[in-house]
Design an enzyme around this catalytic site. Structure first.
Site, PDB file in Angstrom:
ATOM      1  N   GLU A 428     123.545  29.144 -25.401  1.00 11.39           N
ATOM      2  CA  GLU A 428     124.294  27.949 -25.002  1.00 11.39           C
ATOM      3  C   GLU A 428     125.806  28.180 -25.033  1.00 11.39           C
ATOM      4  O   GLU A 428     126.524  27.497 -25.743  1.00 11.39           O
ATOM      5  CB  GLU A 428     123.937  26.772 -25.921  1.00 11.39           C
ATOM      6  CG  GLU A 428     122.513  26.292 -25.778  1.00 11.39           C
ATOM      7  CD  GLU A 428     122.288  25.410 -24.559  1.00 11.39           C
ATOM      8  OE1 GLU A 428     123.218  25.277 -23.732  1.00 11.39           O
ATOM      9  OE2 GLU A 428     121.179  24.866 -24.425  1.00 11.39           O
ATOM     10  N   GLU A 498     112.980  28.902 -25.342  1.00  7.47           N
ATOM     11  CA  GLU A 498     112.719  27.780 -26.258  1.00  7.47           C
ATOM     12  C   GLU A 498     111.761  26.830 -25.540  1.00  7.47           C
ATOM     13  O   GLU A 498     111.977  26.485 -24.386  1.00  7.47           O
ATOM     14  CB  GLU A 498     114.003  27.019 -26.618  1.00  7.47           C
ATOM     15  CG  GLU A 498     114.991  27.848 -27.420  1.00  7.47           C
ATOM     16  CD  GLU A 498     116.301  27.131 -27.741  1.00  7.47           C
ATOM     17  OE1 GLU A 498     116.320  25.880 -27.778  1.00  7.47           O
ATOM     18  OE2 GLU A 498     117.297  27.834 -27.947  1.00  7.47           O
TER      19      GLU A 498
HETATM   20  C1  IPT Z   1     118.643  23.994 -27.689  1.00 11.18           C
HETATM   21  C2  IPT Z   1     119.417  24.946 -28.541  1.00 11.18           C
HETATM   22  O1  IPT Z   1     119.475  26.210 -27.971  1.00 11.18           O
HETATM   23  C3  IPT Z   1     118.876  25.054 -29.910  1.00 11.18           C
HETATM   24  O2  IPT Z   1     119.840  25.679 -30.721  1.00 11.18           O
HETATM   25  C4  IPT Z   1     118.499  23.728 -30.454  1.00 11.18           C
HETATM   26  O3  IPT Z   1     119.615  22.912 -30.490  1.00 11.18           O
HETATM   27  C5  IPT Z   1     117.498  23.104 -29.564  1.00 11.18           C
HETATM   28  O4  IPT Z   1     118.013  22.950 -28.298  1.00 11.18           O
HETATM   29  C6  IPT Z   1     117.085  21.743 -30.003  1.00 11.18           C
HETATM   30  O5  IPT Z   1     116.686  21.672 -31.309  1.00 11.18           O
HETATM   31  S1  IPT Z   1     119.788  23.269 -26.591  1.00 11.18           S
HETATM   32  C7  IPT Z   1     118.940  21.933 -25.843  1.00 11.18           C
HETATM   33  C8  IPT Z   1     119.571  20.658 -26.292  1.00 11.18           C
HETATM   34  C9  IPT Z   1     118.968  22.044 -24.376  1.00 11.18           C
END
Ligand code: IPT
Length: 967
Positions: A428, A498
């Site tokens: 990010e 993720e």
């Molecule tokens: C994504 C992040 O990469 C991770 O660090 C964490 O924040 C996760 O989301 C949520 O728990 S960013 C997402 C908001 C697109």
């Protein structure tokens, strides 16, 4: 020893208040170039972990640097433990943790930081051990300090550095004394480096990883790079160790004795995450011997796929932050080992080290136990998204040296780990020239691994198309190569770096993702977000989350979104994931007596697994034995004949359960640990129905029907078989889960808020009629929220055969129901219920889209054991497919099977709680028997429940048979 290690340290004026470096975009000054990390060699070393003197200031410039000078009296100072974060020590005397997801907790004005800049001065006095060699030099190694440190030894300044989760070494040989060495470290919580470290986690300043003094013998090992590839066609490994200081490399098991820089090719067993063969070796120079653990493997991008040793891999991964509920990101070896062993036991085969290089010992464990690793750089600038990425450091040349420094410190430190198959530029951080520069540098330094970065949507700098939280539908499209995008991207493999946001109850829908992953070659798996809840142990709250320390900006319990609870107890989400990604599929139709076994490994055959069968009647095993399964190769299936079913003669429901366990104890599991299982139903005879052979009898304001006594006015049962029953009625409410609540930024309708707007948490029950008929007691009601026209016409029809009582609930939605219901069933209170026995799904919780791990069996648990302790309380604990249950003296059978929930508080109390400690048991146990539950989904960050898991409001009818429990 190499010349750079003897670089002369600088000295500085004694009273200067030098703070310019704090807001300097440069990575620092005075540190040695990065090099390969190793835990130990035969050179002397001295751990400087332990208790350090500590003084906290509010600002970076409150104190001068006289504390670093010999003779300084630190008598009045406090103490902290190193490694550690000072905000987690001193019982609140040293400030508090701050949690924000992506917002910087200070004004965004890079590289400036606020005046309020907690600064911890650390002092440690140490003697050299008596046998510390007199010759050679020494380096001081810091494995992790957040976020900026300035260092002195014996009054001489060594330099300063940023890059919190990266190692920094300083040459100190000339400064060391046999005794009374004074190491002074000033640590600033905020620095220019903080702009590069905006990961979604607690902000935790301190010296949180080891501090070590390493003797550097003359002609000691300098930096070295182990190149160990595998030729899957020939079955050969090729080894070459490049080293700054020439020496010899020996690998006894392979008969290798070669000079550094020399290439040797020999037959080897390759390293994979499934078969982590490591060869012990030694790199010896004239002055030092460093142990090597060599794994031969080749990672390539070929035919648009990530291949290791010639075969595509499927990542069944998790994102791992470093976390300990008491120590934050200061992890000890036992905790790291526990993480790795837990992952292996739960069939996880890959880790993304979100979002920074982990403690290096973790990677040693990944090599040893076998996990594919995406090693991610310590870089995130997410907070700039708030301003359309304006001023983003990754697109500003002034910051590029800092970015390159971070890339180099990661790659140089970790380059010798076979487990690391991809480098990730960070998380990010938008896009920019700085990222491209990092990518170019990494490619130039290490061509043997692939590059990952999710923010690079066009894959300009990367080797894999990576996304986070893409919906099932989109992943499916990507799998079919219908997703468009630039040509380069379309030719690349896809991973979800993720997905399956494991916040609170959930994630739902991961089985559906896995099906898609397995159907399309292009999709090489994913990494669930995330491994562990970052709850902080708290005396009053149990576990604290964002806001619990009075932070002015925070993101609440968004920091608790892991597959294991803060104390590493697996959550139901991990049990589900384990089942969804199990390495062997066991399927079939029990009636045919054939079980189909499929090897889902990418590399290993099934020779390391043992199989057993068990034959069950109403969930109770009546016979069991070993099952011979051929040592299938990866991807192969076999149909295996089950034995003749034992003659049970009964009327119960029968099934086979087949399990796979390791055939021998391993380092991470004992041989009774179940890795995969399948159930094959055989027969399910229809249940004996309850004849409506007795009728209701009225008198004294009561109606008696068989074992039931009812209130004649309301028609509600008062006792059943002598057991007091409180408030039995239709229930549609559940304490919204984090996934029901949804992420505030999401456009899709978020069910939790919608449900509350409609008033589903405050339904009113109006009784229209209580009819004592000839063979039934019928109660007609309407259940609806204030202020709305919609409602649920609800009829309760009670009948009895004299010993059992049957309730049929008929529900007819009225009005315009456009939202799915949270749940649909009945609830009631029982005075005393401790042990619950049930025949149904278990042993753990399940919901419509989290039910893969629910195993049909005869289970037993106490009411307390039925609760899932989500850090923020919410709906939990349902057991699926329950045929019958016994609790509090009642026996309940479902027609059809139902979802069972029992707890010592009401749903309203659960809904109102913010922390587990808010939940206080009352006098009654509240039981929910649900005909339906809404799916869970992953909308706390991602898609909601898929349509097939929605509990739509439509006409429904379901029955329960109540009787007195047997024993
Ligand atoms: C994504 C992040 O990469 C991770 O660090 C964490 O924040 C996760 O989301 C949520 O728990 S960013 C997402 C908001 C697109």
């Amino acid at each position: 020893m190499s010349s750079r290690i003897t670089a002369p340290p600088t000295t500085t004026g004694r009273t200067a208040r030098v703070t310019g470096y704090v807001e300097d975009v440069s990575p620092g000054r005075g540190a040695l170039p990065p090099r390969a990390w190793y835990a130990a060699s035969d050179a002397a070393s001295l751990s400087l972990n332990g208790r350090w003197r500590f003084r906290l200031s509010d600002t970076a410039d409150a104190e001068d640097d006289s504390f670093a000078a010999p003779g300084y009296d630190s008598g009045g100072w406090a103490e902290v433990s190193v490694p550690g974060h000072w905000v987690l020590q001193g019982d609140g005397a040293f400030g508090a943790p701050v949690y924000t997801n992506h917002l910087y907790p200070f004004p965004v004005d890079p590289p400036r930081v606020p005046d309020e800049n907690p600064t911890g001065d650390h002092l440690r006095v140490f003697d050299l051990p008596a046998d510390w060699p007199a010759d050679g030099g020494a380096v001081l190694r810091f494995d992790g300090v957040e976020s900026c440190a300035r260092v002195w030894l014996n009054g001489t300044e060594l330099g300063e550095f940023k890059g919190s989760r990266l190692p920094h070494e300083f040459a100190v040989g000339l400064l060391l004394r046999p005794a009374g060495n004074i190491l002074a470290v000033r640590v600033h919580q905020w620095s220019a480096g903080s702009y590069l470290e905006d990961q979604d986690q607690w902000w935790l300043p301190g010296i949180f990883r080891d501090v070590t003094l390493l003797h550097r013998p003359a002609d000691g090992v300098g930096d070295f790079f182990v190149h160990a590839s595998y030729d899957h066609v020939e079955g050969h490994g090729t080894l070459r160790v490049d080293a700054d200081v020439p020496g010899r490399v020996t690998v006894p098991a392979l008969g290798i004795d070669a000079a550094t820089g020399e290439t040797v090719t020999v037959p080897v067993e390759p390293w994979t995450a499934e078969t982590p063969h490591l060869y012990d070796g030694v790199l010896a120079t004239a002055g030092e011997r460093v142990p090597l653990r060599i794994g031969f493997r080749t990672v390539v991008l070929e035919d648009g796929l990530i291949k290791v040793n010639g075969r595509p891999v499927l990542f069944k991964g998790v994102n791992r932050h470093e976390w300990h509920p008491g120590h934050g990101r200061a992890l000890d070896l036992a905790t790291m080992r526990e993480d790795v062993a837990l992952m292996k036991r739960h069939n996880v085969n890959a880790v993304r080290t979100s979002h920074y290089p982990p403690h290096p010992a973790f990677l040693d464990l990944c090599d040893e136990y076998g996990l594919w690793v995406i090693d991610e750089c310590d870089l995130e600038t997410h907070g700039f998204s708030e301003q359309g990425w304006r001023d983003n450091p990754v697109d500003d040349d002034r910051w590029t040296p800092a970015l390159l420094d971070r890339a180099a410190r990661m790659v140089e430190r970790d380059k010798n780990h076979p487990s690391v198959v991809m480098w990730s530029l960070g998380n990010e951080a938008g896009t920019g020239r700085g990222l491209t520069a990092m990518a170019e540098w990494i490619r130039g330094r290490d061509g043997s691994r692939l590059l990952h970065y999710e923010g690079d949507r066009n894959c300009r700098d990367t080797d894999v198309y990576s996304r986070m939280y893409a919906s099932h539908e989109e992943v499916e499209r990507i799998g079919r190569r219908l997703d468009g995008g630039p040509r380069r991207r379309r030719e690349l493999p896809f991973v979800q770096c993720e997905y399956g946001h494991a916040m609170g109850n959930g994630p739902g829908g991961i089985a559906d993702y896995q099906r898609i992953f397995e159907e399309h070659d292009r999709i090489q798996g994913g990494f669930v977000w995330e491994w562990i809840d970052h709850g902080i142990s708290h005396p009053e709250l149990g576990y604290a989350y964002g806001g619990d320390f009075g932070e002015e900006l925070h993101d609440g319990n968004f920091v608790c979104d892991g597959l294991v609870f803060p104390d590493r107890t697996p959550s139901p989400g991990l049990a589900e994931f384990k089942k969804v990604i199990e390495p062997v599929r066991i399927e079939g139709d029990g009636r045919g007596g054939i079980v189909r076994v499929t090897n889902g490994y990418d590399f290993a055959d099934l020779s390391t697994l043992a199989f057993t069968w068990s034959y069950e009647v109403d969930g109770e095993p009546v016979a069991s034995g070993p099952l011979a399964v051929p040592a299938l190769a990866p991807g192969e299936s076999a149909e295996v004949k089950l034995p003749e079913p034992p003659a049970t003669g009964g009327t119960g429901e029968t099934q086979w359960t087949v399990r796979a366990t390791p055939s021998e104890d391993t380092v991470w599991a004992s041989k009774d640990h179940v890795l995969a299982w399948g159930q094959l139903p055989v027969s399910r005879p229809p249940r004996a129905s309850v004849a409506a052979s007795v009728g209701p009898v009225s008198g004294d304001g009561l109606i008696t029907l068989g074992p039931g006594v009812f209130d004649a006015r309301t028609g509600a049962p008062r006792t059943i078989g002598g057991v007091e029953v409180t408030g039995l009625r239709l229930d549609v409410w559940r304490a919204p889960t984090d996934n029901d609540a949804g992420a505030p930024w999401q456009d899709d309708p978020r069910l939790g808020p919608l449900w509350r707007t409609l008033g589903l948490h405050r339904m009113r029950h109006r009784t229209d009629a209580v009819e004592a008929g000839e063979d039934a007691l019928t109660v007609r009601t309407r259940v609806a929220p204030a202020g709305r026209e919609l409602g649920l016409g609800t009829v309760y029809r009670w009948t009895s055969d004299g010993s059992a009582l049957r309730l049929t609930v008929s529900v007819t939605p009225e009005g315009d129901w456009t939202v799915p219901l949270p749940r649909l069933g009945i609830r009631f209170g029982l005075p005393a219920a401790d042990v619950v026995r049930w025949f149904g799904g278990g042993p753990g919780e399940a919901y419509p889209d989290t039910r893969a791990a629910s195993m049909l069996g005869a289970w037993r648990a106490t009411v307390d054991e039925l609760q899932t302790p989500y850090v923020r309380p919410q709906e939990n604990g349902a057991r699926a497919d329950v045929r019958r249950a016994e609790l509090g003296g009642l026996r309940i059978e479902g027609e059809p099977e139902f979802w069972l929930t029992a707890r010592r508080w009401t749903t309203e109390q659960l809904d109102a709680a913010d922390h587990l400690t808010d939940l206080r048991p009352g006098d009654l146990v509240w039981v929910n028997l649900d005909h339906g539950q809404m799916g869970i989904g992953s909308q706390s960050c991602g898609p909601g429940a898929l349509p097939q898991y929605h509990l739509r409001a439509r006409p429904a009818e379901f029955s329960f048979v109540f009787s007195a429990a047997g024993d």
